[in-house]
Write a protein that holds these residues in place. Sequence first.
Motif, short mmCIF file in Angstrom:
data_model
loop_
_atom_site.label_atom_id
_atom_site.label_comp_id
_atom_site.label_asym_id
_atom_site.label_seq_id
_atom_site.Cartn_x
_atom_site.Cartn_y
_atom_site.Cartn_z
N SER A 1 -3.77 4.81 1.58
CA SER A 1 -4.68 3.97 0.83
C SER A 1 -4.90 3.32 2.49
O SER A 1 -4.27 3.03 3.70
CB SER A 1 -3.45 2.63 -0.12
OG SER A 1 -3.30 3.22 -1.17
N LEU B 1 0.65 -1.42 -0.03
CA LEU B 1 -0.19 -0.39 0.17
C LEU B 1 0.90 1.00 -0.25
O LEU B 1 2.24 1.02 0.48
CB LEU B 1 -0.70 0.54 1.03
CG LEU B 1 -2.25 -1.25 1.27
CD1 LEU B 1 -1.80 -1.69 2.48
CD2 LEU B 1 -2.86 0.03 0.86
N GLU B 2 0.36 2.34 -0.57
CA GLU B 2 0.61 4.08 -1.10
C GLU B 2 0.13 4.68 0.94
O GLU B 2 -1.08 4.13 1.01
CB GLU B 2 0.50 4.12 -1.81
CG GLU B 2 1.28 3.26 -3.06
CD GLU B 2 2.67 3.53 -3.07
OE1 GLU B 2 3.42 4.11 -2.53
OE2 GLU B 2 3.02 2.15 -3.40
#
Length: 129
Positions: A64, A60-61
């Motif tokens: 997110s 995940l960034e």
Amino acid sequence: MGVENTDLAKQLEAQTLGARLWRLHPGQASTWHRHFDQHELYVLLEGTGRMRIDDESITLEPLSAVLVEPEHLRQVFNDTETDALWLVVGAPRESVSSTLEMTREQLAAMYPDGPKALPPELGGGQLES
């Protein structure tokens, strides 16, 4: 598992949900677990987020989010070179929140590989006590 965290739900005196901030340093992981009733929302605030859900590993960034239903196994971990900061919110609160209050069967259902199982990305196996 030695992960820095703060219990936001306790600070806010929340009765219907759990909420924590988790800071995972490189090489750290949360427990590999599932819940009986609680849905959990994982929001990555800083860093790169790494997570296992059942048999899948995801990345995940920042900002997110992932929602995990109770029956699915989950674990956040950090196999990067920098810290990751997570907000984890769960509802409804579990009726039995302390592992000290759980039966052997409940513990086995919640932590099928034991409470210190590491993800394959961090070498698998059990964390040393």
